[in-house]
Design an enzyme around this catalytic site. Structure first.
Site, PDB file in Angstrom:
ATOM      1  N   LYS A   8     -11.823 -10.008  -1.917  1.00  0.00           N
ATOM      2  CA  LYS A   8     -13.202  -9.527  -1.759  1.00  0.00           C
ATOM      3  C   LYS A   8     -13.318  -8.016  -1.814  1.00  0.00           C
ATOM      4  O   LYS A   8     -14.387  -7.492  -2.038  1.00  0.00           O
ATOM      5  CB  LYS A   8     -13.868 -10.107  -0.511  1.00  0.00           C
ATOM      6  CG  LYS A   8     -13.172  -9.942   0.822  1.00  0.00           C
ATOM      7  CD  LYS A   8     -14.075 -10.532   1.908  1.00  0.00           C
ATOM      8  CE  LYS A   8     -13.301 -11.253   2.992  1.00  0.00           C
ATOM      9  NZ  LYS A   8     -12.398 -10.408   3.765  1.00  0.00           N
TER      10      LYS A   8
ATOM     11  N   LYS B 244       0.830  -1.218   0.000  1.00  0.00           N
ATOM     12  CA  LYS B 244       0.000   0.000   0.000  1.00  0.00           C
ATOM     13  C   LYS B 244       0.856   1.256   0.000  1.00  0.00           C
ATOM     14  O   LYS B 244       0.527   2.231  -0.672  1.00  0.00           O
ATOM     15  CB  LYS B 244      -0.944   0.014   1.210  1.00  0.00           C
ATOM     16  CG  LYS B 244      -2.022  -1.040   1.086  1.00  0.00           C
ATOM     17  CD  LYS B 244      -3.314  -0.656   1.757  1.00  0.00           C
ATOM     18  CE  LYS B 244      -4.286  -1.801   1.543  1.00  0.00           C
ATOM     19  NZ  LYS B 244      -5.657  -1.534   1.802  1.00  0.00           N
TER      20      LYS B 244
ATOM     21  N   LYS C 213      -4.163 -11.805  -6.782  1.00  0.00           N
ATOM     22  CA  LYS C 213      -5.045 -12.608  -5.930  1.00  0.00           C
ATOM     23  C   LYS C 213      -6.509 -12.202  -6.084  1.00  0.00           C
ATOM     24  O   LYS C 213      -6.811 -11.013  -6.190  1.00  0.00           O
ATOM     25  CB  LYS C 213      -4.606 -12.383  -4.469  1.00  0.00           C
ATOM     26  CG  LYS C 213      -5.295 -13.255  -3.450  1.00  0.00           C
ATOM     27  CD  LYS C 213      -4.900 -12.875  -2.019  1.00  0.00           C
ATOM     28  CE  LYS C 213      -5.801 -11.801  -1.460  1.00  0.00           C
ATOM     29  NZ  LYS C 213      -6.031 -11.855  -0.020  1.00  0.00           N
TER      30      LYS C 213
HETATM   31  P1  ATP Z   1      -9.538  -8.231   1.550  1.00  0.00           P
HETATM   32  O1  ATP Z   1      -9.690  -8.041   0.088  1.00  0.00           O
HETATM   33  O2  ATP Z   1     -10.514  -7.431   2.355  1.00  0.00           O
HETATM   34  O3  ATP Z   1      -8.117  -8.104   2.029  1.00  0.00           O
HETATM   35  P2  ATP Z   1      -9.496 -11.076   1.260  1.00  0.00           P
HETATM   36  O4  ATP Z   1     -10.407 -11.558   0.176  1.00  0.00           O
HETATM   37  O5  ATP Z   1      -8.041 -11.066   0.960  1.00  0.00           O
HETATM   38  O6  ATP Z   1      -9.993  -9.715   1.834  1.00  0.00           O
HETATM   39  P3  ATP Z   1      -9.241 -12.062   3.950  1.00  0.00           P
HETATM   40  O7  ATP Z   1     -10.289 -11.742   4.932  1.00  0.00           O
HETATM   41  O8  ATP Z   1      -7.981 -11.251   4.004  1.00  0.00           O
HETATM   42  O9  ATP Z   1      -9.812 -12.021   2.475  1.00  0.00           O
HETATM   43  O10 ATP Z   1      -8.847 -13.586   4.041  1.00  0.00           O
HETATM   44  C1  ATP Z   1      -9.585 -14.591   4.669  1.00  0.00           C
HETATM   45  C2  ATP Z   1      -8.910 -15.921   4.418  1.00  0.00           C
HETATM   46  O11 ATP Z   1      -9.066 -16.277   3.049  1.00  0.00           O
HETATM   47  C3  ATP Z   1      -7.395 -15.913   4.684  1.00  0.00           C
HETATM   48  O12 ATP Z   1      -7.014 -17.150   5.240  1.00  0.00           O
HETATM   49  C4  ATP Z   1      -6.818 -15.737   3.316  1.00  0.00           C
HETATM   50  O13 ATP Z   1      -5.507 -16.276   3.223  1.00  0.00           O
HETATM   51  C5  ATP Z   1      -7.793 -16.514   2.466  1.00  0.00           C
HETATM   52  N1  ATP Z   1      -7.840 -16.004   1.094  1.00  0.00           N
HETATM   53  C6  ATP Z   1      -8.217 -14.772   0.709  1.00  0.00           C
HETATM   54  N2  ATP Z   1      -8.164 -14.635  -0.635  1.00  0.00           N
HETATM   55  C7  ATP Z   1      -7.715 -15.827  -1.110  1.00  0.00           C
HETATM   56  C8  ATP Z   1      -7.445 -16.328  -2.419  1.00  0.00           C
HETATM   57  N3  ATP Z   1      -7.604 -15.581  -3.479  1.00  0.00           N
HETATM   58  N4  ATP Z   1      -7.018 -17.613  -2.529  1.00  0.00           N
HETATM   59  C9  ATP Z   1      -6.848 -18.395  -1.447  1.00  0.00           C
HETATM   60  N5  ATP Z   1      -7.080 -17.974  -0.178  1.00  0.00           N
HETATM   61  C10 ATP Z   1      -7.521 -16.725  -0.006  1.00  0.00           C
END
Ligand code: ATP
Ligand code: LTN
Length: 329
Positions: free
Chosen positions: A196, A111, A193
């Site tokens: 969400k 960031k 990646k």
């Molecule tokens: P944000 O976009 O708000 O950072 P995020 O989608 O990355 O959210 P997190 O809440 O950070 O989601 O992650 C929740 C869990 O899901 C963590 O264990 C993270 O490693 C896993 N995770 C998130 N995105 C992925 C992905 N694309 N593939 C595999 N695991 C994921």
């Protein structure tokens, strides 16, 4: 029984990446471990949140945990903000974390490198809070997607540092990442990646997406012009991602899928992935709606908070004694 703990931030709608990387692991482990799963809402507020949306996302996340297959009889599900010991130990962990250590955390580094403005101090220190989440419960294992590995490493370092300074206090946790699907990629930019909080809705499959819309998203996923179906992350990241999704949802090895697709085209592969995702979401959403309608959410959460709260309270009291923070007998 060994203890296992993990959490997800209610920062938006859960994606297929969250399911494959994290939630699917929770479900697989729930029979063999004492499993604690929480909603990391204190982590969510490291970036600005709309209060109504945060509440809705929190409830959705709880319902989706169960719709995905968590069993309320086996798992302790709780809400981080209901247990003040998380932020209390979070502060203690912040005071044992070095600036350099936190500056090396990729989320913060990325960031700042992008020149983003409005980065909060909370976003900088959040890995220390995450360490507190884990260490409060003496978790032996932390199942997460690969992007979180670095944070669990910090928790391990903090546990060791604390144990060396004040005597044996914490279990040093281990990360668990799935063999396949530890990082599901964006459908529109498969070197990034799936996340969400992504802005482009075509890039992610949300677990609450209308299944027919999800089908379209898979059909329009970015691939390449090589035209051969093989697992080559470097040169064919889009195809590798589709193979990973199919392998995870179908419990079929990637090698097996690749063999089935000898001499076939991308269109056929996409069609199958789209159908599997369609069926998966349709069934999941049915269970989600049933859970929401059942009115069990509050009762399950109350029971989870109470059970986790007792552990957190006892552990925090012990830590404070070690630090010389309490004087009343
Ligand atoms: P944000 O976009 O708000 O950072 P995020 O989608 O990355 O959210 P997190 O809440 O950070 O989601 O992650 C929740 C869990 O899901 C963590 O264990 C993270 O490693 C896993 N995770 C998130 N995105 C992925 C992905 N694309 N593939 C595999 N695991 C994921
Ligand atoms: N930081 C994690 C969520 C999270 C977590 C945890 C995961 C907060 N505390 C403790 C495992 C253990 C994330 O952003 N996904």
């Amino acid at each position: 029984m060994k203890k296992m703990l993990s959490g997800i931030k209610p920062t938006g709608r859960l994606t297929l990446g969250n399911y494959i990387g994290a939630i699917r692991q929770f479900i697989n482990y729930q029979d063999d471990y004492d499993l604690y799963i929480f909603i990391a809402n204190m982590h969510a507020i490291t970036v600005a949140q709309n209060p109504q949306e945060l509440k809705r996302n929190t409830k959705d996340l709880i319902a989706l945990y169960f719709a995905c297959g968590l069993d309320p009889e086996k798992v302790t599900v709780f809400l981080q903000s209901d247990l003040p010991q998380h932020t209390e130990l979070g502060w203690i962990m912040t005071c044992h974390s070095y600036m350099g250590e936190l500056q090396r955390m990729t989320q913060y580094k990325d960031k700042t490198a992008k020149g983003e403005t409005g980065i909060t101090a909370g976003l900088f220190t959040y890995p220390s809070l995450m360490a507190a989440d884990i260490l409060l419960y003496d978790a032996d294992y932390v199942p997460v997607g690969v992007d979180q590995k670095q944070h669990v490493e910090l928790a391990r370092n903090l546990a060791e540092r604390f144990n060396n300074r004040y005597g044996d206090t914490f279990v040093v946790p281990k990360t668990l990442t799935p063999k396949v699907g530890a990082k599901i990629m964006s459908l529109q930019n498969p070197t990034k990646k799936m996340s969400k909080s992504e802005d482009n809705p075509k890039a992610t499959i949300d677990l609450l997406d209308e299944p027919s819309i999800a089908r379209k998203k898979i059909m329009s996923a970015v691939t390449d012009s090589i035209g051969i179906i093989q697992y080559d992350v470097e040169n064919q990241p889009g195809i590798a991602n589709l193979l990973t999704i199919l392998s995870s949802l179908n419990n079929e090895t990637i090698e097996h899928i690749v063999a089935r697709y000898q001499g076939k085209g991308y269109g056929e592969l996409k069609k199958e992935v789209a159908q599997v995702v369609f069926d998966f979401l349709s069934e999941l959403q049915e269970r989600y709606r049933a859970f929401m309608a059942s009115g069990q959410l509050e009762e399950i959460l109350r029971a989870g908070n109470e059970k986790a709260g007792k552990i957190a309270y006892k552990k925090t009291a012990k830590i404070k004694r070690k630090l010389g923070l309490n004087i009343l007998k």
